[in-house]
Design a protein around this motif. Structure first.
Motif, short mmCIF file in Angstrom:
data_model
loop_
_atom_site.label_atom_id
_atom_site.label_comp_id
_atom_site.label_asym_id
_atom_site.label_seq_id
_atom_site.Cartn_x
_atom_site.Cartn_y
_atom_site.Cartn_z
N TYR A 98 0.86 -1.18 0.00
CA TYR A 98 0.00 0.00 0.00
C TYR A 98 0.90 1.24 0.00
CZ TYR A 98 -4.42 -2.43 0.96
OH TYR A 98 -5.55 -3.21 0.86
N GLU A 99 1.07 1.85 -1.15
CA GLU A 99 1.91 3.04 -1.23
C GLU A 99 1.17 4.27 -0.70
OE1 GLU A 99 5.00 3.34 -2.07
OE2 GLU A 99 5.57 2.01 -3.71
N TRP A 100 -0.14 4.26 -0.82
CA TRP A 100 -0.92 5.40 -0.34
C TRP A 100 -2.34 4.93 -0.08
CZ3 TRP A 100 -5.35 8.08 -1.74
CH2 TRP A 100 -5.53 9.35 -1.16
N ILE A 101 -2.92 5.41 0.99
CA ILE A 101 -4.33 5.15 1.27
C ILE A 101 -4.88 6.37 2.00
CG2 ILE A 101 -3.79 3.91 3.43
CD1 ILE A 101 -6.27 2.15 2.81
N GLY A 102 -6.03 6.86 1.55
CA GLY A 102 -6.56 8.08 2.14
C GLY A 102 -8.06 8.24 1.92
N LEU A 103 -8.60 9.23 2.62
CA LEU A 103 -10.03 9.56 2.55
C LEU A 103 -10.22 10.90 1.85
CD1 LEU A 103 -11.40 8.82 6.14
CD2 LEU A 103 -11.84 7.48 4.08
N THR A 104 -11.27 10.98 1.05
CA THR A 104 -11.64 12.25 0.43
C THR A 104 -13.06 12.61 0.88
OG1 THR A 104 -12.80 11.44 -1.54
CG2 THR A 104 -10.38 11.48 -1.61
N ASP A 105 -13.41 13.86 0.64
CA ASP A 105 -14.81 14.23 0.81
C ASP A 105 -15.52 14.02 -0.53
OD1 ASP A 105 -14.09 16.34 -0.85
OD2 ASP A 105 -14.09 17.84 0.75
N THR A 106 -16.77 14.42 -0.60
CA THR A 106 -17.55 14.18 -1.82
C THR A 106 -17.13 15.09 -2.98
OG1 THR A 106 -19.25 15.71 -1.00
CG2 THR A 106 -19.57 13.35 -0.57
N GLU A 107 -16.33 16.10 -2.70
CA GLU A 107 -15.86 17.00 -3.76
C GLU A 107 -14.49 16.60 -4.30
OE1 GLU A 107 -17.82 19.34 -5.00
OE2 GLU A 107 -19.35 18.66 -3.56
N GLY A 108 -13.89 15.59 -3.72
CA GLY A 108 -12.60 15.13 -4.20
C GLY A 108 -11.40 15.71 -3.48
N LYS A 109 -11.61 16.36 -2.35
CA LYS A 109 -10.50 16.90 -1.56
C LYS A 109 -10.03 15.82 -0.59
CE LYS A 109 -9.29 20.45 1.83
NZ LYS A 109 -9.78 21.59 2.63
N VAL A 110 -8.72 15.58 -0.55
CA VAL A 110 -8.15 14.57 0.35
C VAL A 110 -8.19 15.12 1.77
CG1 VAL A 110 -6.13 13.20 0.94
CG2 VAL A 110 -6.68 13.62 -1.47
N LEU A 111 -8.91 14.44 2.64
CA LEU A 111 -9.05 14.88 4.03
C LEU A 111 -7.92 14.37 4.91
CD1 LEU A 111 -12.89 14.26 4.46
CD2 LEU A 111 -11.72 16.41 3.88
N VAL A 112 -7.55 13.11 4.72
CA VAL A 112 -6.52 12.49 5.55
C VAL A 112 -5.92 11.32 4.79
CG1 VAL A 112 -8.24 11.00 6.68
CG2 VAL A 112 -6.06 11.46 7.82
N ALA A 113 -4.63 11.09 5.00
CA ALA A 113 -3.93 9.97 4.36
C ALA A 113 -3.02 9.30 5.36
CB ALA A 113 -3.11 10.45 3.15
N GLY A 114 -2.78 8.04 5.18
CA GLY A 114 -1.97 7.28 6.13
C GLY A 114 -0.56 7.80 6.27
N ASN A 115 0.02 8.29 5.19
CA ASN A 115 1.38 8.84 5.25
C ASN A 115 1.40 10.36 5.10
OD1 ASN A 115 0.62 8.95 2.59
ND2 ASN A 115 2.17 7.48 1.87
N ARG A 116 0.23 10.99 5.28
CA ARG A 116 0.06 12.44 5.22
C ARG A 116 0.24 13.04 3.81
NH1 ARG A 116 0.34 15.16 10.32
NH2 ARG A 116 0.69 13.69 12.04
N LEU A 117 0.62 12.23 2.85
CA LEU A 117 0.83 12.75 1.50
C LEU A 117 -0.49 13.09 0.84
CD1 LEU A 117 3.64 10.34 0.22
CD2 LEU A 117 3.88 12.62 1.26
#
Length: 223
Positions: A98-117
């Motif tokens: 898993y190089e990156w895993i994160g959450l977005t809102d419904t507009e496509g903005k990344v809210l939080v990621a496991g490695n902050r990227l």
């Protein structure tokens, strides 16, 4: 007469030579066909084994991301950003690819990621977000775009390639709050290559390539 006997002997000798050559050609042709058939069957078995392992690996990741997207720590407001980040970090540590895993809102903005990227980045035009809002999604192998310059270089300095897996996540009322996306390093497929294809390559002179539907080499010798 001696002349006629010599001519007959010569004729029979030539006929024997012609028949022998013809017989050798027929036997050689049949042997070549048998070798081709054996090689074809061997490669068909190899393709079936490789396909099965790749599909099993992808299904495990697909199911895993689907289960993660339903975790309360990601879907309920009682958890803050740091707690969500820690949960995603644990997921990344559990599987190195898993190089990156994160959450977005419904507009496509990344809210939080496991490695902050990419936190705060706009991924609304990325296929994994668009398709993820519609339901479960697994994308084709592709070059790293946004993350290529943010992640440390690979040991072999090869370009990064990802497979995207994404699912929408919803609150307790079933309202979609955004997308959980994961970029899975394509290097995991080299494990399959080593376990299935590598053993076949060592046992023969076969050079094996795994291609995309468009003919692009996805796995094969480095060069």
């Amino acid at each position: 007469p001696r002349g006629l006997g010599a001519q007959l002997a010569l004729a029979f000798s030539l006929l024997t030579i012609v028949l022998t050559i013809a017989l050798i050609a027929v036997v050689e042709r049949r042997a070549i066909d048998q070798i081709k058939d054996r090689i074809g069957r061997s490669l068909a078995d190899l393709a079936a084994q490789t396909s099965d392992k790749l599909e099993r690996g992808m299904f495990e990741r697909y199911r895993e991301v689907a289960l993660i997207s339903a975790r309360p720590v990601l879907t309920t407001d009682q958890y803050n950003t740091d707690q969500r980040r820690q949960a995603l970090e644990r997921v990344q540590r559990s599987y190195d690819y898993y190089e990156w895993i994160g959450l977005t809102d419904t507009e496509g903005k990344v809210l939080v990621a496991g490695n902050r990227l990419l936190e705060g980045a706009d991924v609304s035009m990325r296929p994994w977000f668009i398709e993820g809002m519609r339901g479960g999604y697994v994308g084709d192998v592709h070059e790293a775009l946004l993350l290529d310059k943010l992640l440390p270089p690979q040991p072999d300095k090869a370009p990064r390639r990802f497979v995207d897996v994404a699912f929408p996540y919803a609150d307790a009322n079933g309202k979609v709050r955004g997308v959980l996306g994961a970029h899975l390093s394509w290097n995991w497929a080299r494990d399959v290559e080593r376990s299935v294809v590598g053993s076949a390559d060592r046992e023969s002179d076969t050079q094996t390539l795994i291609l995309s539907s468009t003919g692009r080499v996805l796995l094969g010798p480095r060069e």
